[in-house]
Design a protein around this motif. Structure first.
Motif, short mmCIF file in Angstrom:
data_model
loop_
_atom_site.label_atom_id
_atom_site.label_comp_id
_atom_site.label_asym_id
_atom_site.label_seq_id
_atom_site.Cartn_x
_atom_site.Cartn_y
_atom_site.Cartn_z
N ARG A 1 0.81 -1.22 0.00
CA ARG A 1 0.00 0.00 0.00
C ARG A 1 0.84 1.27 0.00
O ARG A 1 0.40 2.31 -0.47
N ASP A 2 2.04 1.18 0.54
CA ASP A 2 2.82 2.40 0.72
C ASP A 2 4.08 2.39 -0.13
O ASP A 2 4.70 1.35 -0.34
N GLU A 3 4.46 3.56 -0.61
CA GLU A 3 5.74 3.75 -1.29
C GLU A 3 6.37 5.02 -0.75
O GLU A 3 5.68 6.04 -0.64
N PRO A 4 7.65 5.05 -0.34
CA PRO A 4 8.58 3.93 -0.48
C PRO A 4 8.27 2.78 0.47
O PRO A 4 7.65 2.98 1.50
N VAL A 5 8.74 1.60 0.08
CA VAL A 5 8.55 0.42 0.90
C VAL A 5 9.64 0.41 1.97
O VAL A 5 10.82 0.36 1.68
N LEU A 6 9.23 0.48 3.21
CA LEU A 6 10.19 0.55 4.31
C LEU A 6 10.75 -0.83 4.64
O LEU A 6 9.99 -1.81 4.66
N PRO A 7 12.05 -0.91 4.91
CA PRO A 7 12.69 -2.22 5.13
C PRO A 7 12.48 -2.75 6.54
O PRO A 7 13.42 -2.86 7.32
N SER A 8 11.24 -3.07 6.89
CA SER A 8 10.99 -3.68 8.18
C SER A 8 11.48 -5.12 8.17
O SER A 8 11.63 -5.74 7.10
N ARG A 9 11.72 -5.67 9.34
CA ARG A 9 12.20 -7.04 9.43
C ARG A 9 11.20 -8.00 8.78
O ARG A 9 11.57 -8.92 8.05
N ALA A 10 9.91 -7.78 9.03
CA ALA A 10 8.88 -8.67 8.48
C ALA A 10 8.85 -8.60 6.95
O ALA A 10 8.74 -9.63 6.28
N MET A 11 8.96 -7.39 6.40
CA MET A 11 8.92 -7.23 4.95
C MET A 11 10.15 -7.86 4.29
O MET A 11 10.05 -8.51 3.25
N PRO B 1 17.15 -12.51 -8.42
CA PRO B 1 16.60 -11.73 -7.31
C PRO B 1 16.66 -10.23 -7.58
O PRO B 1 17.59 -9.73 -8.18
N MET B 2 15.67 -9.53 -7.08
CA MET B 2 15.71 -8.08 -7.00
C MET B 2 16.15 -7.69 -5.60
O MET B 2 15.88 -8.40 -4.63
N ARG B 3 16.81 -6.58 -5.49
CA ARG B 3 17.12 -6.06 -4.17
C ARG B 3 15.82 -5.63 -3.49
O ARG B 3 14.91 -5.13 -4.15
N PHE B 4 15.77 -5.79 -2.18
CA PHE B 4 14.54 -5.43 -1.47
C PHE B 4 14.22 -3.95 -1.66
O PHE B 4 15.10 -3.10 -1.62
N GLY B 5 12.93 -3.67 -1.88
CA GLY B 5 12.47 -2.30 -1.99
C GLY B 5 12.21 -1.83 -3.40
O GLY B 5 11.77 -0.69 -3.60
N VAL B 6 12.45 -2.68 -4.41
CA VAL B 6 12.15 -2.31 -5.79
C VAL B 6 10.64 -2.30 -5.97
O VAL B 6 9.97 -3.32 -5.80
N ALA B 7 10.08 -1.14 -6.25
CA ALA B 7 8.63 -0.99 -6.36
C ALA B 7 8.27 -0.19 -7.59
O ALA B 7 9.00 0.73 -7.99
N VAL B 8 7.16 -0.54 -8.21
CA VAL B 8 6.65 0.16 -9.39
C VAL B 8 5.17 0.44 -9.18
O VAL B 8 4.49 -0.27 -8.43
N PRO B 9 4.64 1.45 -9.85
CA PRO B 9 3.25 1.85 -9.57
C PRO B 9 2.19 0.98 -10.23
O PRO B 9 1.02 1.03 -9.82
#
Length: 236
Positions: free
Chosen positions: A41-51, A70-78
């Motif tokens: 739901r949110d961008e930027p995607v925060l690097p929480s332990r669970a995520m 693999p993609m690095r964590f946090g790669v997000a597109v709309p």
């Protein structure tokens, strides 16, 4: 809604409905490749332990059945269209080549740490000045001893790391060695290994562990998705 991109696989090579308890993961396809994504739901995607743990779980579940980039964590597109137009299509040739290179291979992580008492014993055996300072209670002697032990462990590291990795190079396709920062750390390396060579690698690491014991402890973990050899980001 934002799409979090976990990795890229060959199209139709993974059944996301069979990925255990990892819900809501699906694929977006383009030109024979497909991105593994989930909605956030949110961008930027925060690097929480669970995520970050979920991201790793998705990649590990995919890697258990197919080749994944693999993609690095946090790669997000709309949107799906943005994912296809801004990443999958422009990087299609590169991703297809990466999938071909990684097919039948996986990553293994090798960590080496010194046993404190054994490392100090090795330093004192090779440094007469340090040995002579041991047991002295004056501050200057203690400080000099500490400095010489740190330098001595660094010398052990400079000698042991290339020796260990040198013995492993013939058993791996590619090797990435990282700098270590912990005082008793010796090495931290990722190894790209052919699937048929995994047992030989494990046996060889066991032999090296016996050879360097008790001063150095080696730990091998794998197989893992090839994080160190193919992790990519979108150009967005």
């Amino acid at each position: 809604m934002t799409l979090l991109v976990h990795g890229v696989v060959a199209d139709h090579s993974v059944d996301t409905s069979a990925m255990g308890d990892i819900a809501d993961v699906y694929t977006v396809s383009a030109g024979g490749i497909a991105a593994l994504v989930s909605d956030v739901r949110d961008e930027p995607v925060l690097p929480s332990r669970a995520m970050m743990l979920r991201h790793a779980n998705v990649l590990e579940a995919a890697a258990a059945t197919t080749t994944v980039v693999p993609m690095r964590f946090g790669v997000a597109v709309p949107s799906r269209d943005a994912l296809r137009d801004e990443f999958l299509h422009p990087a299609q040739a590169q991703l297809t080549e990466a999938l071909s290179y990684l097919r039948g291979r996986s990553e293994w992580r090798l960590r080496g740490d010194y046993v404190e008492n054994e490392a100090i014993r090795a330093v004192l055996a090779n440094d007469r000045r340090a040995a002579s300072l041991r047991g002295r209670r004056d501050t200057d002697a203690k400080m000099e001893l500490g400095e010489r032990i740190v330098q001595g462990v660094s010398g052990l590291r400079d000698r042991d790391t290339p020796e260990v990795l040198g013995h492993l190079r013939e058993h791996v396709v590619e090797l990435v060695s990282r700098d270590v920062t912990e005082p008793l750390a010796c090495l931290d390396a990722s190894l790209l290994v052919d699937d048929e060579g995994q047992e030989a690698l494990e046996r060889h690491v066991e032999q090296l562990a016996e050879r360097f014991a008790p001063r150095l402890q080696l730990r091998l973990v794998g197989p893992l998705p090839p994080y160190s050899f193919a992790a990519m980001e979108t150009t967005r």
